[in-house]
Design a protein around this motif. Structure first.
Motif, PDB file in Angstrom:
ATOM      1  N   LYS A 112       0.829  -1.205   0.000  1.00 56.90           N
ATOM      2  CA  LYS A 112       0.000   0.000   0.000  1.00 56.90           C
ATOM      3  C   LYS A 112       0.864   1.257   0.000  1.00 56.90           C
ATOM      4  CE  LYS A 112      -3.923   2.025   2.453  1.00 56.90           C
ATOM      5  NZ  LYS A 112      -4.776   2.120   1.274  1.00 56.90           N
ATOM      6  N   TYR A 113       1.971   1.205   0.721  1.00 56.34           N
ATOM      7  CA  TYR A 113       2.890   2.345   0.820  1.00 56.34           C
ATOM      8  C   TYR A 113       4.248   1.913   0.293  1.00 56.34           C
ATOM      9  CZ  TYR A 113      -0.730   4.157   3.889  1.00 56.34           C
ATOM     10  OH  TYR A 113      -1.930   4.586   4.405  1.00 56.34           O
ATOM     11  N   LYS A 114       4.399   1.904  -1.009  1.00 53.35           N
ATOM     12  CA  LYS A 114       5.638   1.432  -1.643  1.00 53.35           C
ATOM     13  C   LYS A 114       6.707   2.507  -1.548  1.00 53.35           C
ATOM     14  CE  LYS A 114       4.237  -2.115  -4.727  1.00 53.35           C
ATOM     15  NZ  LYS A 114       4.949  -2.892  -5.677  1.00 53.35           N
ATOM     16  N   GLU A 115       7.347   2.562  -0.412  1.00 54.95           N
ATOM     17  CA  GLU A 115       8.370   3.562  -0.134  1.00 54.95           C
ATOM     18  C   GLU A 115       9.405   2.934   0.788  1.00 54.95           C
ATOM     19  OE1 GLU A 115       5.469   7.416   0.092  1.00 54.95           O
ATOM     20  OE2 GLU A 115       5.216   5.866   1.588  1.00 54.95           O
ATOM     21  N   LYS A 116      10.148   3.774   1.453  1.00 57.08           N
ATOM     22  CA  LYS A 116      11.078   3.305   2.477  1.00 57.08           C
ATOM     23  C   LYS A 116      10.291   2.960   3.743  1.00 57.08           C
ATOM     24  CE  LYS A 116      15.036   5.995   0.988  1.00 57.08           C
ATOM     25  NZ  LYS A 116      15.995   7.033   1.354  1.00 57.08           N
ATOM     26  N   TRP A 117      10.769   1.945   4.428  1.00 52.45           N
ATOM     27  CA  TRP A 117      10.138   1.492   5.663  1.00 52.45           C
ATOM     28  C   TRP A 117      11.172   1.275   6.752  1.00 52.45           C
ATOM     29  CZ3 TRP A 117       5.182   0.429   7.276  1.00 52.45           C
ATOM     30  CH2 TRP A 117       4.180   0.531   6.302  1.00 52.45           C
ATOM     31  N   GLU A 118      10.744   1.484   7.978  1.00 54.77           N
ATOM     32  CA  GLU A 118      11.510   1.044   9.143  1.00 54.77           C
ATOM     33  C   GLU A 118      10.566   0.311  10.083  1.00 54.77           C
ATOM     34  OE1 GLU A 118      15.269   4.045   9.746  1.00 54.77           O
ATOM     35  OE2 GLU A 118      13.889   3.728  11.396  1.00 54.77           O
ATOM     36  N   VAL A 119      11.047  -0.818  10.561  1.00 57.07           N
ATOM     37  CA  VAL A 119      10.319  -1.596  11.556  1.00 57.07           C
ATOM     38  C   VAL A 119      11.278  -1.798  12.717  1.00 57.07           C
ATOM     39  CG1 VAL A 119       9.156  -3.766  12.075  1.00 57.07           C
ATOM     40  CG2 VAL A 119       8.961  -2.767   9.780  1.00 57.07           C
ATOM     41  N   SER A 120      10.860  -1.337  13.884  1.00 59.35           N
ATOM     42  CA  SER A 120      11.694  -1.430  15.074  1.00 59.35           C
ATOM     43  C   SER A 120      11.111  -2.476  16.020  1.00 59.35           C
ATOM     44  CB  SER A 120      11.742  -0.067  15.770  1.00 59.35           C
ATOM     45  OG  SER A 120      12.527  -0.139  16.936  1.00 59.35           O
ATOM     46  N   VAL A 121      11.977  -3.313  16.572  1.00 55.93           N
ATOM     47  CA  VAL A 121      11.540  -4.373  17.478  1.00 55.93           C
ATOM     48  C   VAL A 121      12.396  -4.307  18.743  1.00 55.93           C
ATOM     49  CG1 VAL A 121      11.179  -6.850  17.764  1.00 55.93           C
ATOM     50  CG2 VAL A 121      11.010  -5.830  15.490  1.00 55.93           C
ATOM     51  N   ILE A 122      11.732  -4.232  19.916  1.00 56.59           N
ATOM     52  CA  ILE A 122      12.511  -4.156  21.155  1.00 56.59           C
ATOM     53  C   ILE A 122      13.276  -5.462  21.366  1.00 56.59           C
ATOM     54  CG2 ILE A 122      10.957  -2.472  22.209  1.00 56.59           C
ATOM     55  CD1 ILE A 122       9.973  -4.705  24.053  1.00 56.59           C
ATOM     56  N   LYS A 123      14.438  -5.332  21.961  1.00 57.83           N
ATOM     57  CA  LYS A 123      15.353  -6.472  22.061  1.00 57.83           C
ATOM     58  C   LYS A 123      14.776  -7.640  22.848  1.00 57.83           C
ATOM     59  CE  LYS A 123      17.878  -4.606  25.997  1.00 57.83           C
ATOM     60  NZ  LYS A 123      19.149  -4.112  26.469  1.00 57.83           N
ATOM     61  N   GLU A 124      13.876  -7.379  23.787  1.00 60.68           N
ATOM     62  CA  GLU A 124      13.312  -8.445  24.605  1.00 60.68           C
ATOM     63  C   GLU A 124      12.317  -9.323  23.840  1.00 60.68           C
ATOM     64  OE1 GLU A 124      14.700  -5.154  27.178  1.00 60.68           O
ATOM     65  OE2 GLU A 124      13.353  -5.206  25.460  1.00 60.68           O
ATOM     66  N   ASN A 125      11.773  -8.812  22.751  1.00 63.45           N
ATOM     67  CA  ASN A 125      10.733  -9.528  22.015  1.00 63.45           C
ATOM     68  C   ASN A 125      11.348 -10.362  20.880  1.00 63.45           C
ATOM     69  OD1 ASN A 125       8.394 -10.420  20.816  1.00 63.45           O
ATOM     70  ND2 ASN A 125       7.390  -8.428  20.828  1.00 63.45           N
ATOM     71  N   LYS A 126      11.904 -11.495  21.253  1.00 62.97           N
ATOM     72  CA  LYS A 126      12.600 -12.364  20.293  1.00 62.97           C
ATOM     73  C   LYS A 126      11.667 -12.920  19.222  1.00 62.97           C
ATOM     74  CE  LYS A 126      16.437 -11.953  22.577  1.00 62.97           C
ATOM     75  NZ  LYS A 126      17.282 -10.853  22.219  1.00 62.97           N
ATOM     76  N   ASP A 127      10.426 -13.261  19.606  1.00 60.75           N
ATOM     77  CA  ASP A 127       9.489 -13.788  18.608  1.00 60.75           C
ATOM     78  C   ASP A 127       9.200 -12.752  17.524  1.00 60.75           C
ATOM     79  OD1 ASP A 127       9.288 -16.260  19.856  1.00 60.75           O
ATOM     80  OD2 ASP A 127       7.458 -15.747  20.951  1.00 60.75           O
ATOM     81  N   ALA A 128       9.044 -11.492  17.918  1.00 64.13           N
ATOM     82  CA  ALA A 128       8.790 -10.431  16.930  1.00 64.13           C
ATOM     83  C   ALA A 128      10.005 -10.229  16.030  1.00 64.13           C
ATOM     84  CB  ALA A 128       8.412  -9.126  17.625  1.00 64.13           C
ATOM     85  N   GLN A 129      11.207 -10.321  16.596  1.00 66.68           N
ATOM     86  CA  GLN A 129      12.414 -10.178  15.781  1.00 66.68           C
ATOM     87  C   GLN A 129      12.464 -11.260  14.714  1.00 66.68           C
ATOM     88  OE1 GLN A 129      15.919 -10.016  18.249  1.00 66.68           O
ATOM     89  NE2 GLN A 129      15.096  -8.354  19.481  1.00 66.68           N
ATOM     90  N   ILE A 130      12.156 -12.491  15.095  1.00 63.63           N
ATOM     91  CA  ILE A 130      12.157 -13.607  14.142  1.00 63.63           C
ATOM     92  C   ILE A 130      11.080 -13.390  13.086  1.00 63.63           C
ATOM     93  CG2 ILE A 130      11.672 -16.086  13.908  1.00 63.63           C
ATOM     94  CD1 ILE A 130      12.974 -16.359  16.770  1.00 63.63           C
ATOM     95  N   PHE A 131       9.876 -13.003  13.530  1.00 64.40           N
ATOM     96  CA  PHE A 131       8.772 -12.756  12.596  1.00 64.40           C
ATOM     97  C   PHE A 131       9.152 -11.705  11.566  1.00 64.40           C
ATOM     98  CE2 PHE A 131       5.307  -9.827  11.543  1.00 64.40           C
ATOM     99  CZ  PHE A 131       4.477 -10.669  10.816  1.00 64.40           C
ATOM    100  N   TRP A 132       9.606 -10.525  12.043  1.00 63.59           N
ATOM    101  CA  TRP A 132       9.885  -9.434  11.107  1.00 63.59           C
ATOM    102  C   TRP A 132      11.067  -9.758  10.197  1.00 63.59           C
ATOM    103  CZ3 TRP A 132       6.460  -6.309   9.596  1.00 63.59           C
ATOM    104  CH2 TRP A 132       5.425  -5.907  10.442  1.00 63.59           C
ATOM    105  N   GLU A 133      12.074 -10.427  10.718  1.00 63.07           N
ATOM    106  CA  GLU A 133      13.204 -10.790   9.861  1.00 63.07           C
ATOM    107  C   GLU A 133      12.754 -11.714   8.735  1.00 63.07           C
ATOM    108  OE1 GLU A 133      17.846 -12.066  10.144  1.00 63.07           O
ATOM    109  OE2 GLU A 133      16.538 -12.660  11.784  1.00 63.07           O
ATOM    110  N   LYS A 134      11.918 -12.694   9.041  1.00 65.34           N
ATOM    111  CA  LYS A 134      11.417 -13.613   8.001  1.00 65.34           C
ATOM    112  C   LYS A 134      10.574 -12.867   6.967  1.00 65.34           C
ATOM    113  CE  LYS A 134      11.156 -17.952  10.578  1.00 65.34           C
ATOM    114  NZ  LYS A 134      10.219 -18.932  11.178  1.00 65.34           N
ATOM    115  N   VAL A 135       9.625 -12.058   7.453  1.00 68.51           N
ATOM    116  CA  VAL A 135       8.715 -11.355   6.545  1.00 68.51           C
ATOM    117  C   VAL A 135       9.482 -10.389   5.660  1.00 68.51           C
ATOM    118  CG1 VAL A 135       6.817  -9.673   6.437  1.00 68.51           C
ATOM    119  CG2 VAL A 135       6.681 -11.625   8.001  1.00 68.51           C
TER     120      VAL A 135
END
Length: 162
Positions: A112-135
């Motif tokens: 929908k927004y074909k531009e630059k993106w940043e996604v920040s994940v707090i260090k304690e949330n390992k599951d979110a880090q894995i999710f976002w890295e895969k996606v």
């Protein structure tokens, strides 16, 4: 299974507020936040999504039922005038996790927004880090940058071209 994202109109802000409470409850294991005097976490930036032009709230739905939300901000870096989208908050209810709902919703928003993106994940949330890295890795064909900020949080940066 039908997975959709839909922009939240002001009349359904109360639904988003309830979903944010679930998110903050879920997220409190990482932030150690407590509820306030009336028993709510109370997301202080909620009204900004209707009062500021560069904020975009979305529901994530599965078969027309609420399954989560995404809050997006368009940010301009003051020093470089660089503009990018930030995934300010992203939440999929536990019932819908590990079913591809989050991945589909995230990709729909990137599209929908074909531009630059940043996604920040707090260090304690390992599951979110894995999710976002895969996606992000799959979506960008590995064309992204992963950094750590001063708090040790992971920042994924990617540029989407048309």
């Amino acid at each position: 299974m039908s997975i959709t994202i839909e922009q939240v109109d002001y009349e359904r802000k109360f639904v988003l507020r309830h979903l944010i409470e679930l998110y903050n409850y879920d997220f409190s294991e990482f932030t150690n936040d407590d509820v306030n005097k009336i028993g709510l976490y109370d997301y202080k930036y909620l009204d900004n999504y209707w009062n500021e032009p560069n904020r975009y709230p979305f529901f994530i739905k599965v078969n027309s039922k609420y399954a989560g939300f995404a809050l997006i901000r368009k940010i301009t870096n003051d020093s470089s005038n660089d503009v990018y989208n930030s995934m300010a908050e992203f939440f999929v209810m536990k019932k819908y996790r590990k079913m591809g709902v989050g991945r589909t919703a995230a990709i729909n928003l990137f599209e929908k927004y074909k531009e630059k993106w940043e996604v920040s994940v707090i260090k304690e949330n390992k599951d979110a880090q894995i999710f976002w890295e895969k996606v992000i890795c799959k979506y960008s064909n590995g064309n992204y940058i992963e950094n750590k900020n001063e708090d040790g949080d992971t920042i994924f940066s990617l540029k989407i071209t048309n």
